[in-house]
Scaffold this motif. Structure first.
Motif, PDB file in Angstrom:
ATOM      1  N   UNK A  77       5.442  75.812 -10.009  1.00 24.66           N
ATOM      2  CA  UNK A  77       5.678  74.372 -10.254  1.00 24.66           C
ATOM      3  C   UNK A  77       5.309  74.020 -11.685  1.00 24.66           C
ATOM      4  N   UNK A  78       4.184  74.583 -12.152  1.00 25.96           N
ATOM      5  CA  UNK A  78       3.745  74.280 -13.522  1.00 25.96           C
ATOM      6  C   UNK A  78       4.734  74.841 -14.534  1.00 25.96           C
ATOM      7  N   UNK A  79       5.240  76.028 -14.276  1.00 28.46           N
ATOM      8  CA  UNK A  79       6.190  76.665 -15.198  1.00 28.46           C
ATOM      9  C   UNK A  79       7.442  75.800 -15.376  1.00 28.46           C
ATOM     10  N   UNK A  80       7.941  75.259 -14.263  1.00 23.57           N
ATOM     11  CA  UNK A  80       9.191  74.479 -14.375  1.00 23.57           C
ATOM     12  C   UNK A  80       8.929  72.972 -14.460  1.00 23.57           C
ATOM     13  N   UNK A  81       7.637  72.617 -14.524  1.00 21.16           N
ATOM     14  CA  UNK A  81       7.271  71.209 -14.651  1.00 21.16           C
ATOM     15  C   UNK A  81       7.713  70.374 -13.444  1.00 21.16           C
ATOM     16  N   UNK A  82       7.419  70.873 -12.245  1.00 20.57           N
ATOM     17  CA  UNK A  82       7.689  70.112 -11.015  1.00 20.57           C
ATOM     18  C   UNK A  82       6.372  69.474 -10.563  1.00 20.57           C
ATOM     19  N   UNK A  83       6.412  68.172 -10.336  1.00 16.03           N
ATOM     20  CA  UNK A  83       5.193  67.461  -9.929  1.00 16.03           C
ATOM     21  C   UNK A  83       5.038  67.426  -8.406  1.00 16.03           C
ATOM     22  N   UNK A  84       6.102  67.807  -7.697  1.00 15.10           N
ATOM     23  CA  UNK A  84       6.101  67.696  -6.239  1.00 15.10           C
ATOM     24  C   UNK A  84       6.606  68.987  -5.589  1.00 15.10           C
ATOM     25  N   UNK A  85       6.057  69.235  -4.394  1.00 14.92           N
ATOM     26  CA  UNK A  85       6.600  70.296  -3.539  1.00 14.92           C
ATOM     27  C   UNK A  85       7.224  69.571  -2.353  1.00 14.92           C
ATOM     28  N   UNK A  86       8.437  69.931  -2.011  1.00 15.80           N
ATOM     29  CA  UNK A  86       9.133  69.317  -0.874  1.00 15.80           C
ATOM     30  C   UNK A  86       9.118  70.308   0.284  1.00 15.80           C
ATOM     31  N   UNK A  87       8.746  69.819   1.483  1.00 11.13           N
ATOM     32  CA  UNK A  87       8.776  70.684   2.666  1.00 11.13           C
ATOM     33  C   UNK A  87       9.315  69.898   3.856  1.00 11.13           C
ATOM     34  N   UNK A  88       9.875  70.610   4.808  1.00 10.28           N
ATOM     35  CA  UNK A  88      10.383  69.976   6.020  1.00 10.28           C
ATOM     36  C   UNK A  88       9.420  70.207   7.174  1.00 10.28           C
ATOM     37  N   UNK A  89       9.370  69.259   8.080  1.00  7.01           N
ATOM     38  CA  UNK A  89       8.511  69.404   9.266  1.00  7.01           C
ATOM     39  C   UNK A  89       9.363  69.300  10.518  1.00  7.01           C
ATOM     40  N   UNK A  90       9.218  70.289  11.385  1.00  2.75           N
ATOM     41  CA  UNK A  90       9.990  70.278  12.627  1.00  2.75           C
ATOM     42  C   UNK A  90       9.159  69.952  13.851  1.00  2.75           C
ATOM     43  N   UNK A  91       7.921  70.399  13.844  1.00  2.49           N
ATOM     44  CA  UNK A  91       7.105  70.336  15.071  1.00  2.49           C
ATOM     45  C   UNK A  91       5.614  70.465  14.723  1.00  2.49           C
ATOM     46  N   UNK A  92       4.741  70.343  15.716  1.00  3.05           N
ATOM     47  CA  UNK A  92       3.297  70.414  15.431  1.00  3.05           C
ATOM     48  C   UNK A  92       2.878  71.741  14.787  1.00  3.05           C
ATOM     49  N   UNK A  93       3.551  72.812  15.132  1.00  2.00           N
ATOM     50  CA  UNK A  93       3.189  74.109  14.539  1.00  2.00           C
ATOM     51  C   UNK A  93       3.464  74.098  13.035  1.00  2.00           C
TER      52      UNK A  93
END
Ligand code: ADP
Length: 151
Positions: A77-93
């Protein structure tokens, strides 16, 4: 510029990933889909194939970039200058797993993780189920973008 990194294996990209990326570009100026290289994992599709599927699926979307990376996600993230990580959530696991990673990443950096809840129609889809359907010669075209099913 708000840039989010969407990291994963994408072996292969599914309609679940596709939905998260589509919704992500409404929130960020750029979504960088980052295919993590893990030498200890074995994959069904080569890195080139996985990258090609995603690039083809988003060929008309200039806000989506596709890259590969090795090492810690926050370092990349630092290398490409991304301030956010995006993730998807499907379930409690997913939540329990993602929570520990997001907390660790916050401890080690200032990068925020943004979670999008899966769309109801794609909540059951995972790359591992898609691979299982492929291995058993099932019709996987309803689970993945066209770029994967025409292969
Ligand atoms: P990883 O190996 O990091 O789990 P994946 O390619 O399986 O990589 O998943 C990447 C991201 O996409 C993860 O945040 C995962 O929760 C999310 N994801 C996978 N399938 C879906 C889905 N059907 N709906 C929403 N998010 C999903």
């Amino acid at each position: 510029m708000k840039r989010a990194l969407f990291p994963g294996s994408f072996d292969p990209i599914t309609l679940g990933h596709y939905d998260i990326i589509k919704r992500g570009i409404k929130l960020f100026d750029e979504v960088v889909v980052a295919i993590g290289i893990n030498s200890e994992k074995s994959y069904m599709f080569s890195l080139k194939e996985r990258q090609g599927f995603i690039e083809e699926a988003f060929k008309d979307e200039p806000k989506v970039k596709v890259v590969t990376y090795e090492g810690l996600t926050i370092d990349f993230c630092k290398v490409i200058n991304a301030q956010f990580i995006l993730r998807g959530l499907r379930n409690p696991a997913d939540f329990e797993f993602e929570k520990a990673i997001a907390h660790t990443n916050r401890k080690l950096s200032k990068i925020e993780t943004v979670f999008l809840l899966t769309a109801a129609q794609t909540s059951y889809i995972s790359s591992s189920i898609v691979r299982d359907v492929i291995r058993n010669n099932g019709d996987f075209s309803v689970l993945v973008p066209e770029s994967v099913s025409v292969k």
